[in-house]
Motif scaffolding. Structure first.
Motif, short mmCIF file in Angstrom:
data_model
loop_
_atom_site.label_atom_id
_atom_site.label_comp_id
_atom_site.label_asym_id
_atom_site.label_seq_id
_atom_site.Cartn_x
_atom_site.Cartn_y
_atom_site.Cartn_z
N GLU A 75 0.80 -1.31 0.00
CA GLU A 75 0.07 0.04 -0.14
C GLU A 75 0.87 1.34 0.12
N GLN A 76 2.13 1.21 0.79
CA GLN A 76 2.79 2.41 0.76
C GLN A 76 3.49 2.60 -0.61
N SER A 77 3.88 1.57 -1.33
CA SER A 77 4.48 1.86 -2.51
C SER A 77 3.40 2.43 -3.63
N LYS A 78 2.01 2.36 -3.23
CA LYS A 78 1.13 3.09 -4.15
C LYS A 78 1.01 4.55 -3.70
N SER A 79 1.56 4.94 -2.73
CA SER A 79 1.33 6.33 -2.18
C SER A 79 1.98 7.23 -3.03
N LYS A 80 1.26 8.26 -3.35
CA LYS A 80 1.84 9.49 -4.28
C LYS A 80 2.49 10.57 -3.34
N ASN A 81 1.93 10.66 -2.28
CA ASN A 81 2.65 11.71 -1.21
C ASN A 81 3.04 11.07 0.22
N PRO A 82 4.30 10.50 0.21
CA PRO A 82 4.56 9.78 1.40
C PRO A 82 4.52 10.78 2.79
N GLN A 83 4.35 12.17 2.56
CA GLN A 83 4.28 12.97 3.59
C GLN A 83 2.66 13.25 4.29
N ASN A 84 1.83 12.53 3.52
CA ASN A 84 0.48 12.96 3.94
C ASN A 84 0.18 12.17 5.27
N LYS A 85 -0.88 12.21 6.04
CA LYS A 85 -1.44 11.81 7.25
C LYS A 85 -1.09 10.28 6.96
N THR A 86 -2.01 9.68 5.98
CA THR A 86 -2.27 8.39 5.91
C THR A 86 -0.81 7.62 5.72
N SER A 87 0.02 8.10 4.97
CA SER A 87 1.28 7.44 4.67
C SER A 87 2.33 7.62 5.91
N ILE A 88 2.19 8.82 6.65
CA ILE A 88 3.12 8.81 7.82
C ILE A 88 2.56 7.70 8.78
N ASP A 89 1.27 7.47 8.94
CA ASP A 89 0.77 6.56 9.93
C ASP A 89 0.97 5.24 9.33
N ARG A 90 0.94 4.93 8.04
CA ARG A 90 1.32 3.70 7.60
C ARG A 90 2.91 3.29 7.94
N ALA A 91 3.49 4.28 7.69
CA ALA A 91 5.15 3.95 8.00
C ALA A 91 5.27 3.75 9.52
N ARG A 92 4.66 4.45 10.37
CA ARG A 92 4.65 4.02 11.75
C ARG A 92 4.35 2.63 12.13
N ARG A 93 3.38 2.13 11.46
CA ARG A 93 2.76 0.77 11.65
C ARG A 93 3.69 -0.01 11.30
N ILE A 94 4.24 0.10 9.97
CA ILE A 94 5.36 -0.71 9.44
C ILE A 94 6.48 -1.08 10.29
N GLU A 95 6.92 0.41 10.88
CA GLU A 95 7.81 0.26 11.89
C GLU A 95 7.66 -0.51 13.21
N ALA A 96 6.54 -0.30 13.72
CA ALA A 96 6.19 -0.97 14.82
C ALA A 96 6.20 -2.41 14.70
N LYS A 97 5.62 -2.81 13.51
CA LYS A 97 5.25 -4.14 13.47
C LYS A 97 6.59 -4.96 13.14
N THR A 98 7.47 -4.25 12.21
CA THR A 98 9.16 -4.83 12.15
C THR A 98 9.77 -4.93 13.44
N LYS A 99 9.30 -4.01 14.48
CA LYS A 99 10.22 -4.01 15.78
C LYS A 99 9.74 -5.39 16.47
N ARG A 100 8.62 -5.58 16.37
CA ARG A 100 7.80 -6.46 17.10
C ARG A 100 8.30 -7.77 16.58
N LEU A 101 8.42 -7.81 15.22
CA LEU A 101 9.07 -8.85 14.68
C LEU A 101 10.38 -9.38 14.98
N VAL A 102 11.07 -8.48 15.13
CA VAL A 102 12.73 -8.85 15.52
C VAL A 102 12.60 -9.20 17.20
#
Length: 637
Positions: free
Chosen positions: A128-155
């Motif tokens: 979904e993030q790869s389809k985002s046209k604006n990585p700085q909009n609220k949805t993209s920023i929130d999605r990036a945080r979720r990816i970071e949190a889930k990746t951290k949990r995976l580690v």
């Protein structure tokens, strides 16, 4: 007693006897019991289980088997447990507790499932993030945080020795599982692991599920699979009413999914409501499944009224007028017993969202500040939010004891909670009188905050306690107390304590909440109590009240899953609604219709429906067209 009612009473007895036969060991027959609102579903459950105790308890206990009874709320668990006299042959729990008890021993299986689930979720988010046209909009920023949190949990996953889970609160530690994961995992294990099926069938050969229409659909499907795979070894009994399905994760069209070889008994007599209310709820569900109930002969009469109100009205004042009007109509002064409070203690007022109660009861600012943080929702709504209990379970009882001049209770609270009266400290002290004097001075200083009818802020109370050492302050409050005013810098996250206020957003939420008058804590605590005058349309399922006022206001509710405006014709159906309707799928109107049925069916004697709208004429026209109300039962305020 009429012939029809006598037949219905006989049918109720037949249902009890039939289900007793279905759960006879060695003769199992799985079943779905249709039981509409007020039909005595819980009474049937208790009767059947009491009979089972008499006839089969000893054999069951000898084989170390139990009957599992799964119900929807902790209150229902407590009620059924009490009525069955706490007998050990029954395992009575919520679906979350039951699921966790099943899976918690299987740490490595849990780890594997969580790892695979996280990988899938991360992959979906990254796509979904790869389809985002604006990585700085609220949805993209929130999605990036979720990816970071889930990746951290995976580690961190491999470092977890044992997973934890609290069915009744927020799960915020790094080894915690959340509610959705536990149910999904249980469904997966039952569907895919023969050992889990055998474990359930061996330990709980009889599995009874109350409110089955709202049990997570994946779990219901897994239970169907398990029963069909071993019909001689497990009996599954579903209790419910598809008209009362109000949560999206419940199984849609459950009645059509019942296996052909299951039994399908019905309960048709409504023991709760007077005839006029039974007629109303029959008409509400008429176009859904055409099922209907009979009222008891001695419950003839009953009152229903629809009050159509302009959305811009002074709502709280109008609701006071309406309870007074109901007192006039019914000649029942208990409607109007407490004129100063909308929805008095003799009238259960049903609202769509907790915010609506918070406004009416006067704790909105405290509630709204914390409700802005998604992970606080569960704890805030059930009273388990870390940090709040010091106010609700210590300060409020202390204040109440002081106001009642109950010195015994006040001393009891201090002995239990104050470190100044710790028994070890007093034993080691060379001057115990001095210690007691310090404690008394601290109590006096605290209670002085309320002198001359003052209403201190919650932060005033915290700072007072911190200064005197009267009680132990939760660590999460220290950054707020110590923080300079208007300092928006983030607080460093403390990894060893997930309850610690860790983000600027949460810090500001707590600052806002604590700046409110302490009286809002009192009102918030009143709302959480079982005797609260308010309840939500969804939350009162299974309960009943003599007098009910249902508040309908889509705008104030701020929801999107339900729309009374559309149900009553005050707003057009959306394109999505029309598309879903054409495809035979559940629509917002369908969900609202079921919710309206649930809310109205709580009333025993009198029912007032208060509908706020921008289009009173359309609402009245729909109410008459549906044949829900007579024209004489509709008042435009």
């Amino acid at each position: 007693m009429s012939i029809m009612e006598n037949k219905s009473n006989e049918m109720d007895a037949w249902v009890d006897n039939a289900i007793s036969d279905y759960i006879t060991p060695g003769q199992y027959k799985s079943f779905f019991l249709f039981a509409g609102a007020g039909s005595g579903k819980t009474t049937t459950l208790i009767n059947v289980l009491e009979y089972f105790k008499i006839t089969h308890k000893d054999k069951f206990l000898l084989r170390r088997k139990k009957i599992a009874v799964i119900t929807y709320t902790n209150a229902a668990v407590d009620e059924i447990t009490r009525r069955l006299k706490f007998d050990s042959i029954f395992q009575i729990s919520t679906i979350h507790s039951f699921s966790w008890d099943l899976i918690k021993p299987f740490t490595e299986d849990i780890r594997k499932w969580v790892r695979e689930n996280l990988n899938e979720e991360i992959a979906d988010l990254e796509q979904e993030q790869s389809k985002s046209k604006n990585p700085q909009n609220k949805t993209s920023i929130d999605r990036a945080r979720r990816i970071e949190a889930k990746t951290k949990r995976l580690v961190e996953l491999n470092d977890i020795v044992k997973f934890t889970y609290n069915p009744n609160g927020d799960n915020v530690h790094k080894d915690s599982l959340d509610h959705t994961e536990v149910l999904a995992m249980t469904a997966y294990f039952i569907s895919n692991k023969i050992l889990m099926r055998q474990l359930v069938a061996t330990k709980y050969p009889i599995l009874l599920i109350d409110e089955s229409q709202d049990t997570k659909k994946e779990l219901i499907d897994a239970i169907f699979e398990m029963q069909q795979a071993m019909p001689e070894h497990i009996c599954v009994g579903l209790f419910g009413d598809t008209m009362q399905r109000i949560y999206l994760d419940g199984k849609e069209n459950l009645q059509n999914a019942i296996p052909m070889n299951w039994q399908t008994p019905h309960k048709t007599l409504n023991h709760r409501s007077h005839k006029r209310i039974v007629d109303l709820i029959n008409n509400i569900r008429k176009n859904v499944d055409n099922k209907s109930q009979l009222s008891r002969e001695e419950k003839d009469g009953g009152t229903v009224r629809l009050f159509i109100c302009n959305r811009n009205s002074e709502k709280f004042e109008l609701e006071k007028i309406i309870v007074g009007r109901m007192a006039e109509i019914t000649k029942d002064q208990l409607w109007n017993d407490d004129k100063d409070v909308p929805g008095n203690s003799n009238v259960k007022t049903l609202i769509l969202e907790h915010h609506m109660a918070a406004r009416r009861m006067g704790f909105f600012d405290f509630f709204e500040a914390l409700h802005e943080i998604p992970r606080y929702h569960t704890g805030l709504l059930n009273g388990s939010l870390p940090g709040v209990s010091i106010f609700t379970k210590v300060i409020l009882p202390l204040l109440h004891a002081y106001r009642c001049n109950d010195k015994y209770e006040l001393t009891k609270i201090l002995k239990k909670n104050s470190p100044l009266l710790d028994s070890k400290l007093l034993k080691q002290s060379e001057d115990q009188i001095k210690n007691l004097k310090i404690c008394k001075e601290a109590v006096d200083a605290l209670l002085q905050l309320w002198s001359e009818r003052r209403d201190p802020t919650i932060l005033d109370v915290l700072e007072n306690i911190l200064g005197s050492g009267l009680f132990i302050i939760p660590e999460s409050y220290y950054p707020i107390i110590a923080r300079p005013k208007n300092d928006d810098k983030n607080i460093e996250k403390n990894e060893s304590d997930k309850e610690f206020v860790s983000s600027n957003e949460e810090l500001l939420a707590w600052e806002n909440a604590l700046s409110q008058p302490f009286s809002q804590i009192e009102r918030y605590n009143d709302y959480l109590s079982e005797n609260s005058k308010f309840g939500t349309h969804q939350g009162v399922k299974g309960l009943e009240f003599p007098r009910v006022m249902v508040i309908i206001d889509d705008e104030e509710a701020r929801g999107f899953l339900f729309s009374y405006d559309k149900l009553f014709g005050a707003k057009e159906m959306s394109a999505t609604d029309l598309k879903n309707k054409e495809a035979g799928k559940d629509t917002g109107i369908d969900r609202t219709n079921r919710l309206f049925y649930v809310a109205c069916s709580r009333a025993c004697d009198g029912l007032a429906i208060v509908c706020y709208t921008d289009n009173p004429g359309a609402v009245k026209k729909s109410a008459l067209t549906y044949n829900w109300f007579l024209e004489s039962e509709i008042e435009i305020m």
